[in-house]
Design a protein around this motif. Sequence first.
Motif, PDB file in Angstrom:
ATOM      1  N   CYS A 334       0.983  -1.212   0.152  1.00 53.85           N
ATOM      2  CA  CYS A 334       0.177   0.119   0.141  1.00 53.85           C
ATOM      3  C   CYS A 334       1.155   1.186   0.093  1.00 53.85           C
ATOM      4  O   CYS A 334       1.476   1.713  -0.930  1.00 53.85           O
ATOM      5  N   THR A 335       1.438   1.555   1.098  1.00 54.09           N
ATOM      6  CA  THR A 335       2.327   2.667   1.183  1.00 54.09           C
ATOM      7  C   THR A 335       3.705   2.135   0.750  1.00 54.09           C
ATOM      8  O   THR A 335       4.065   0.882   0.939  1.00 54.09           O
ATOM      9  N   ALA A 336       4.338   2.915  -0.304  1.00 56.05           N
ATOM     10  CA  ALA A 336       5.725   2.426  -1.070  1.00 56.05           C
ATOM     11  C   ALA A 336       6.415   3.539  -0.452  1.00 56.05           C
ATOM     12  O   ALA A 336       6.984   3.869   0.852  1.00 56.05           O
ATOM     13  N   GLY A 508     -10.047   9.647   5.663  1.00 59.50           N
ATOM     14  CA  GLY A 508     -10.342   8.633   6.796  1.00 59.50           C
ATOM     15  C   GLY A 508      -9.280   7.451   6.926  1.00 59.50           C
ATOM     16  O   GLY A 508      -9.034   6.952   5.584  1.00 59.50           O
ATOM     17  N   SER A 509      -8.915   7.008   7.887  1.00 56.77           N
ATOM     18  CA  SER A 509      -7.943   5.921   7.871  1.00 56.77           C
ATOM     19  C   SER A 509      -6.606   6.253   7.850  1.00 56.77           C
ATOM     20  O   SER A 509      -5.561   5.408   7.800  1.00 56.77           O
ATOM     21  N   CYS A 510      -6.433   7.443   7.395  1.00 59.26           N
ATOM     22  CA  CYS A 510      -5.034   7.831   6.941  1.00 59.26           C
ATOM     23  C   CYS A 510      -4.357   8.694   7.638  1.00 59.26           C
ATOM     24  O   CYS A 510      -3.206   9.063   7.646  1.00 59.26           O
ATOM     25  N   ALA A 569       6.534  -0.342   6.259  1.00 62.39           N
ATOM     26  CA  ALA A 569       5.166   0.062   6.127  1.00 62.39           C
ATOM     27  C   ALA A 569       4.184  -0.752   6.779  1.00 62.39           C
ATOM     28  O   ALA A 569       4.519  -1.684   7.407  1.00 62.39           O
ATOM     29  N   GLY A 570       3.007  -0.291   6.995  1.00 62.97           N
ATOM     30  CA  GLY A 570       1.842  -0.951   7.595  1.00 62.97           C
ATOM     31  C   GLY A 570       1.763  -2.447   7.097  1.00 62.97           C
ATOM     32  O   GLY A 570       1.731  -3.460   7.983  1.00 62.97           O
ATOM     33  N   SER A 571       1.794  -2.526   5.974  1.00 68.60           N
ATOM     34  CA  SER A 571       1.274  -3.839   5.090  1.00 68.60           C
ATOM     35  C   SER A 571       2.571  -4.748   5.435  1.00 68.60           C
ATOM     36  O   SER A 571       2.417  -5.820   5.855  1.00 68.60           O
ATOM     37  N   GLN A 572       3.729  -4.290   5.659  1.00 72.19           N
ATOM     38  CA  GLN A 572       4.696  -5.100   5.921  1.00 72.19           C
ATOM     39  C   GLN A 572       4.751  -5.668   7.613  1.00 72.19           C
ATOM     40  O   GLN A 572       5.273  -6.625   8.063  1.00 72.19           O
ATOM     41  N   GLY A 604      -7.664  -3.657   2.456  1.00 74.22           N
ATOM     42  CA  GLY A 604      -7.255  -4.712   1.654  1.00 74.22           C
ATOM     43  C   GLY A 604      -6.113  -5.527   1.961  1.00 74.22           C
ATOM     44  O   GLY A 604      -5.786  -6.672   1.646  1.00 74.22           O
ATOM     45  N   THR A 605      -5.063  -4.616   2.690  1.00 71.56           N
ATOM     46  CA  THR A 605      -3.824  -5.256   3.169  1.00 71.56           C
ATOM     47  C   THR A 605      -4.120  -6.153   3.991  1.00 71.56           C
ATOM     48  O   THR A 605      -3.115  -7.463   3.855  1.00 71.56           O
ATOM     49  N   ASN A 606      -5.158  -6.300   4.787  1.00 68.92           N
ATOM     50  CA  ASN A 606      -5.179  -7.552   5.678  1.00 68.92           C
ATOM     51  C   ASN A 606      -5.276  -8.807   5.009  1.00 68.92           C
ATOM     52  O   ASN A 606      -4.577  -9.809   5.299  1.00 68.92           O
ATOM     53  N   VAL A 678      -4.898  -7.079  15.834  1.00 67.18           N
ATOM     54  CA  VAL A 678      -5.659  -5.773  15.809  1.00 67.18           C
ATOM     55  C   VAL A 678      -4.769  -4.773  14.842  1.00 67.18           C
ATOM     56  O   VAL A 678      -3.777  -4.262  15.338  1.00 67.18           O
ATOM     57  N   ASP A 679      -5.420  -4.426  13.585  1.00 65.08           N
ATOM     58  CA  ASP A 679      -4.828  -3.449  12.723  1.00 65.08           C
ATOM     59  C   ASP A 679      -4.882  -2.156  13.484  1.00 65.08           C
ATOM     60  O   ASP A 679      -5.773  -1.588  13.943  1.00 65.08           O
ATOM     61  N   GLY A 680      -3.756  -1.614  13.486  1.00 60.10           N
ATOM     62  CA  GLY A 680      -3.331  -0.347  14.484  1.00 60.10           C
ATOM     63  C   GLY A 680      -3.411   0.889  13.862  1.00 60.10           C
ATOM     64  O   GLY A 680      -3.154   2.023  14.322  1.00 60.10           O
ATOM     65  N   LEU A 702       1.466  -0.730  13.862  1.00 59.84           N
ATOM     66  CA  LEU A 702       1.136   0.781  14.148  1.00 59.84           C
ATOM     67  C   LEU A 702       1.780   1.065  12.688  1.00 59.84           C
ATOM     68  O   LEU A 702       2.309   0.703  12.054  1.00 59.84           O
ATOM     69  N   ASN A 703       1.009   2.369  12.131  1.00 66.96           N
ATOM     70  CA  ASN A 703       1.591   3.181  11.092  1.00 66.96           C
ATOM     71  C   ASN A 703       2.143   4.414  11.588  1.00 66.96           C
ATOM     72  O   ASN A 703       1.489   5.460  12.018  1.00 66.96           O
ATOM     73  N   LEU A 704       3.708   4.436  11.682  1.00 64.73           N
ATOM     74  CA  LEU A 704       4.078   5.721  12.375  1.00 64.73           C
ATOM     75  C   LEU A 704       3.790   7.210  11.588  1.00 64.73           C
ATOM     76  O   LEU A 704       3.735   7.912  11.859  1.00 64.73           O
ATOM     77  N   HIS A 705       3.694   6.588  10.221  1.00 64.55           N
ATOM     78  CA  HIS A 705       3.272   7.686   9.091  1.00 64.55           C
ATOM     79  C   HIS A 705       1.674   7.860   9.211  1.00 64.55           C
ATOM     80  O   HIS A 705       1.440   8.632   8.417  1.00 64.55           O
ATOM     81  N   LYS A 706       0.935   7.689  10.173  1.00 61.52           N
ATOM     82  CA  LYS A 706      -0.162   8.030  10.371  1.00 61.52           C
ATOM     83  C   LYS A 706      -0.099   8.627  11.951  1.00 61.52           C
ATOM     84  O   LYS A 706      -0.396   9.930  11.860  1.00 61.52           O
ATOM     85  N   THR A 707      -0.616   7.700  12.884  1.00 63.70           N
ATOM     86  CA  THR A 707      -0.509   8.184  14.185  1.00 63.70           C
ATOM     87  C   THR A 707       0.382   8.853  14.837  1.00 63.70           C
ATOM     88  O   THR A 707       0.698   9.898  15.498  1.00 63.70           O
TER      89      THR A 707
END
Length: 963
Positions: A334-336, A508-510, A569-572, A604-606, A678-680, A702-707
């Motif tokens: 997703c995030t590259a 939303g979600s990002c 990335a979150g997906s990873q 979709g990444t899940n 739990v997807d964070g 976690l997504n450090l590039h979000k939260t």
Amino acid sequence: MTHTLAALENASEFTARHIGPWADDEARMLSVIGAASREALISTIVPESIRRPEAMRLPAAVSEAQALAELRGIAQQNQVLKSFIGQGYHGTHTPGVILRNILENPAWYTAYTPYQAEISQGRMEALVNFQTMVTDLTGMAMANASMLDEATAAAEAMTLAKRSVKSKSQVILVSADCHPQTIEVVRTRAEPLGLSVVVGELQQLVAEHDCFAVLAQYPASTGHIPDLRALTDAVHAKQAAVIVAADLLALTLLTPPGEWGADIVLGNTQRFGVPMGAGGPHAAYLACKDEFKRSLPGRLVGVSVDAHGNPAYRLALQTREQHIRREKATSNICTAQVLLAVMASMYAVYHGPTGLTRIARRVASFTAVLAEGLARLGHEVLNTTAFDTLSIRTGARTDEIAARAVASGANLRRVSDTVLGVTLDETTTRADLADLLLWFSTEGQTVPEVSEWEAGVALRLPEGLQRQSGFLSHPVFNSHHSETEMLRYIRKLSDKDLALDRTMIPLGSCTMKLNATSEMLPITWPEFAHLHPFAPAEQLAGYQLLNDQLTAWLCQATGYAGISLQPNAGSQGEYAGLLAIRGWHLSRGDEQRTICLIPESAHGTNPASAQMVGMQVVVVKCDAGGNVDLDDLRAKCEQHTDKLAAVMITYPSTFGVFEPRVKELCALVHQHGGRVYVDGANMNALVGVAAPGEFGGDVSHLNLHKTFCIPHGGGGPGVGPVCVVEDLVPFLPGHATAGQVRAGGVGAVSAAPLGNAAVLPISWMYVRMMGAEGLKAATEVAILSANYVAARLADHYDIHYSGGKAGIKGGGVAHECILDLRPLKEASGIGAEDVAKRLIDYGFHAPTLSFPVAGTLMVEPTESEPLAELDRFCDAMIAIREEIRQVENGVWPREDNPLKNAPHTAESLLSSDWAHAYSREQAAYPLPALRRNKYWSPVGRVDNVYGDRNLFCSCLPISELAD
Ligand SMILES: *Cc1c(COP(=O)(O)O)cnc(C)c1O
């Protein structure tokens, strides 16, 4: 008023700078919502059963200046030595104009992934330049817009080959002379898929084994430049694919793999002006032949046309991707690494083909000169061909020579106990050559002067593999070579785009929140930027400390026992988390536990990640309130009780709802022997308020590039830490190449042990400046702001899946709210996409479109947006609702109205034939404030279907540019 000296000294005002609304704004927001206080609102919204009993234990917040000073102290524990290690990471000169105007420029780094094509034309042009740079240099037909790193790109190439070739073999043959971290990640990725990796000398392996693919490195990791032409024919005879990891700088001088039949080519673009950063972030690339293009993983930018028939860029072939294809996607990416791909492409624009070739020839010449000098000193150089790397047999002197180099401030590569490696790069100087010869000489030996032989030395490139074909002939790579032109080109592109430096991005979600400048400053400090990921551990002590502190703080925030920052990335992170669950089941002999339950609302990444660890996805229904349907979950748990591996949920859910029964859900899955993922991604609704590790989660990313404030960079870099409870800690990813092995035996998931290490200071700064109270306040204001938007829009739009809380206008949502536009579609023909495009005319980036529910917009304002900006957005949404009413009432035709024709370009408005049912003023200035501050979309609405039918993913031909 009196203050103590201590209070004045330690006052941190950063929290007030990070959080948008002021204290007096809060009162107004609360009154619109109908809540008595922030506390009252939070306790209505967040279920009591999951509220954390105690505050996070974090160091008290400090000011920007204090945090920077403290981080400086940590940075100084890193030692910046000159690197001759190579192994995929090289010294490079980042052109100042690129450093300041891209890496340090919020117009580039605060942009989002270019899903909204019209407001992303600038960064997509840069990405098309990247794709053209890669296809030209590799000689391949198609390249994507970046991969996470070289090692994961190799793993993706492996699965691309598996999907695409005729061979039914399960074996991939890998050259032992690939970079060791690449081999390690390929092994990690192959194992759960039941693929076997056989490593050795390729010629021999191909003679002895059947295979579906072969992976080679060109030039090889230890320096030799293999001639793979005959081998390629032999592999093709097996109906298998040839995958080549290639160095783009070397390809300016070497025959590109595409010209001798390679099927897939991958590599890194780090040495194109992106600092090593202890391993990342930088952009890897992946290119393939034409037949494979529809199966390519990762983002791809293509050319299409807009509503006026003009060329326009947009993301191509999205039906391959996880957000549409889910577990059948070509990868979970997703995030590259968009920001770094942009930098590398600009490096090619800046130097052009002539400049790149000159840099490459310089490196190759220095290497040849060094080889001759080493020979004169009596050393055996093991590789007879070389571009930038020499392997030298040093026998019993290995340690001594390596130590001499370190003592003089440089690292060599320790290839084995008896062989040292030296890799040169763009930054190598004549003085470096003299130093190297000195270190390799013995006591009393006369060190020869390179001037004695440099004139007559020939490059060590193999006779038959010297590049004859041209590359980068497109004008974009041949016109911006003065700094004035380069500066203006960069500015021209960024001016086309909407990023956070101009408007809120309510995705939303990002979680598009503030990326504070003080958080960004440290990433270019030399002590963080110029380290090689495989430098001796003691030289990386600062990074170790950064890792230790940040993981401890994130453990506090999440309630988990152990965290790895390796996933980039979150997906990873999802992938690593599911590997941990899988590893745990296997360690207990539960090989049959391979079912992963995923609610239909999941990102979709899940499902894509579950597929990559060899799990089978079983979809669980959601109820009318957007919650996981517990009855359906129970039924599926019972049905699969012996095979249940995990459930993956998002909390609060992707609908932005705090499911009150989440503890029950976790307990149910545990009863059936499964683990709870739990997807964070929605952690911005939780930090300081509730912790997934406390309410029943076993693993989160976690997504450090979000939260945690790492900017989105237009689609990367990201950091996706994987967080686990105590008994899963042994199953976090290891990194054998870096000497880090964990008991559970899970291997590396990223090329570098700390993944995108160089952006970790951003999250460190954020937590350090906010402290426990500031972070909790941020969460609460994020929830407050979302509820304010919901309350203001509730009379105009359906708020989908709101909590239905009595007395709360808008019904009560978490940190985001879904606006349901489906009811309007019937009456007006206007859909969510039309509203998204019309928002561009109002100067906004659209909210998340059609996720998690088709036909909706999901708004996440975050805590960072000031009340005035929230109001500007709500005013725009309300004005748009009135425009829709004009269509409903038949004032404007269904097919010709400001919504259907949005966005409006200046060109279309200034045309003398204006034949629409609404005025130009209505089109351009629907609200008075727009007359003073207007964003003009550079293109009209982009036609996605046309672009996918006529797939074109390189720079536009000159004829198209002419008019
Ligand atoms: C963003 C997101 C992801 C994926 O994260 P990337 O860093 O983009 O790979 C996963 N799940 C959810 C819910 C998300 O919002």
